[in-house]
Design an enzyme around this catalytic site. Structure first.
Site, PDB file in Angstrom:
ATOM      1  N   LYS A 143       0.838  -1.208   0.000  1.00 34.80           N
ATOM      2  CA  LYS A 143       0.000   0.000   0.000  1.00 34.80           C
ATOM      3  C   LYS A 143       0.872   1.258   0.000  1.00 34.80           C
ATOM      4  O   LYS A 143       1.904   1.302   0.672  1.00 34.80           O
ATOM      5  CB  LYS A 143      -0.871  -0.020   1.270  1.00 34.80           C
ATOM      6  CG  LYS A 143      -1.759   1.167   1.424  1.00 34.80           C
ATOM      7  CD  LYS A 143      -2.906   1.136   0.467  1.00 34.80           C
ATOM      8  CE  LYS A 143      -3.696   2.428   0.516  1.00 34.80           C
ATOM      9  NZ  LYS A 143      -4.746   2.479  -0.489  1.00 34.80           N
ATOM     10  N   CYS A 186      -1.375  11.773  -5.607  1.00 33.91           N
ATOM     11  CA  CYS A 186      -2.116  11.478  -4.382  1.00 33.91           C
ATOM     12  C   CYS A 186      -2.569  12.798  -3.797  1.00 33.91           C
ATOM     13  O   CYS A 186      -2.000  13.844  -4.080  1.00 33.91           O
ATOM     14  CB  CYS A 186      -1.227  10.736  -3.383  1.00 33.91           C
ATOM     15  SG  CYS A 186       0.300  11.569  -3.028  1.00 33.91           S
TER      16      CYS A 186
HETATM   17  O1  RRO Z   1      -7.413   6.416  -1.146  1.00 37.89           O
HETATM   18  C1  RRO Z   1      -8.051   6.947  -2.058  1.00 37.89           C
HETATM   19  O2  RRO Z   1      -9.114   7.548  -1.887  1.00 37.89           O
HETATM   20  C2  RRO Z   1      -7.497   6.864  -3.442  1.00 37.89           C
HETATM   21  C3  RRO Z   1      -6.329   7.482  -3.792  1.00 37.89           C
HETATM   22 BR1  RRO Z   1      -5.334   8.453  -2.569  1.00 37.89          BR
HETATM   23  C4  RRO Z   1      -5.841   7.389  -5.114  1.00 37.89           C
HETATM   24  O3  RRO Z   1      -4.767   7.916  -5.492  1.00 37.89           O
HETATM   25  N1  RRO Z   1      -6.562   6.679  -6.010  1.00 37.89           N
HETATM   26  C5  RRO Z   1      -7.726   6.063  -5.662  1.00 37.89           C
HETATM   27  O4  RRO Z   1      -8.359   5.401  -6.536  1.00 37.89           O
HETATM   28  N2  RRO Z   1      -8.175   6.168  -4.370  1.00 37.89           N
END
Ligand code: RRO
Length: 312
Positions: free
Chosen positions: A45, A130
């Site tokens: 992760k 991110c």
């Molecule tokens: O954890 C999420 O809400 C999330 C992230 Br940070 C991401 O970069 N891509 C995604 O599909 N979910």
């Protein structure tokens, strides 16, 4: 015999398919399941400096042609992934990836340095797609910040670096990012693309949004975004073919998706939604389907298809 092995620098991957740094690779138990599966590698992760909790439910919903999520990057913090990587490397014989997501500029070099000095992970993915500072864009949409982070981390890691990128929707942006990447020869791999952020699904019967966090806005994946992903992989290939290899992160459902991405120049693919829906068995099914399809097309090696997309 049809061979689906992929060779990258010093590593032989048993197939082109493994998991994305998304669901079900957060705990040691989940990572062990990946080891037992036919995934060609173990991606942990994406880690932040401090641990993070999950968003409230419902935060993930299956849709007709994909999924929407807003998990909020839940993870146990990078120190745990250093620990897990040691266990994985001692016990199992599969390439191990870590992914690092800074919540501020300084987190990136700190985590890269710690993984370099204290872990034996085979590869590091620097996640520039991110959520980071609130009310700032994803890092990879801020070209100055992207350049700064690359300068900060490139000398702290002694092997090639993988970058995780969001989708770009304008060729000018792809060119601008590619120019930055070309200035940093340590970057040899792109994980391309993350889910498409900031999307909204509505349930018309209930007259409401489908996920709870952020007023229903979330990350969209799978078949909905395949054409965007194919275009991004192909566009980066066109500009950077002699500098980087590309990994598609995706929403693969069958051999067909893998094959399309190999044709477009992806060398490995990562699963997200189908992994959530079908768990570790999905790797075996897709590998078998891919072998059968390649046999039908008289390919001896999956790698041979990487060069084959024809243009009209
Ligand atoms: O954890 C999420 O809400 C999330 C992230 Br940070 C991401 O970069 N891509 C995604 O599909 N979910």
């Amino acid at each position: 015999m049809t061979n689906i092995q992929i060779n990258f620098l010093w590593t032989e991957f048993e197939s082109p398919v493994f998991n994305a740094s998304g669901p079900a690779c957060t705990t040691m138990e989940e990572l062990e399941k990946l080891w037992k599966s036919e995934a060609c590698a173990i991606m942990m992760k994406s880690a932040t400096y401090e641990p993070r909790e999950w968003n409230p439910e419902p935060r993930y919903v299956d849709l007709e042609m994909g999924s929407i999520n807003s998990m909020w990057l839940p993870n146990l913090g990078y120190k745990k992934y250093i620990e897990f990587s040691e266990i994985l490397k001692q016990k199992y014989n599969k390439p191990v990836f870590t992914s690092v997501s800074g919540m501020c500029m300084g987190d990136f070099p700190k985590m890269v340095k710690e993984f370099q000095e204290n872990s034996q992970v085979d590869f590091i993915e620097v996640n520039l797609s991110c959520p980071n500072v609130i009310w700032k864009p994803q890092i990879a949409y801020d070209f100055e910040a992207t350049e700064n982070i690359l300068c900060l981390v490139e000398n702290l890691w002694d092997k090639p670096i993988w970058l995780k990128l969001p989708p770009y929707f304008d060729p000018i942006h792809t060119n601008q990012v590619a120019e930055i990447i070309a200035k940093h020869p340590k970057i040899k791999f792109l994980t391309c693309i993350n889910s498409v952020g900031n999307t909204l699904f509505i349930n018309p019967e209930k007259e409401e949004v489908v996920i709870k966090p952020k007023w229903g806005f979330g990350w969209l994946g799978w078949t909905y975004i395949k054409p965007i992903a194919l275009a991004n992989v192909r566009a980066f290939y066109k500009i950077l073919w002699n500098k980087v290899k590309i990994i598609w992160v995706g929403w693969i459902y069958s051999w067909r998706y893998v094959f399309e991405f190999l044709l477009a120049w992806a060398s490995l693919v990562q699963l997200w939604t189908s992994f959530v829906q079908q768990w570790a068995e999905v790797f075996e099914r897709i590998n078998n389907e891919l072998i059968n399809y390649l046999k039908e097309r008289w390919y001896k090696n999956a790698e041979d298809s990487i060069w084959k997309l024809k243009e009209l």
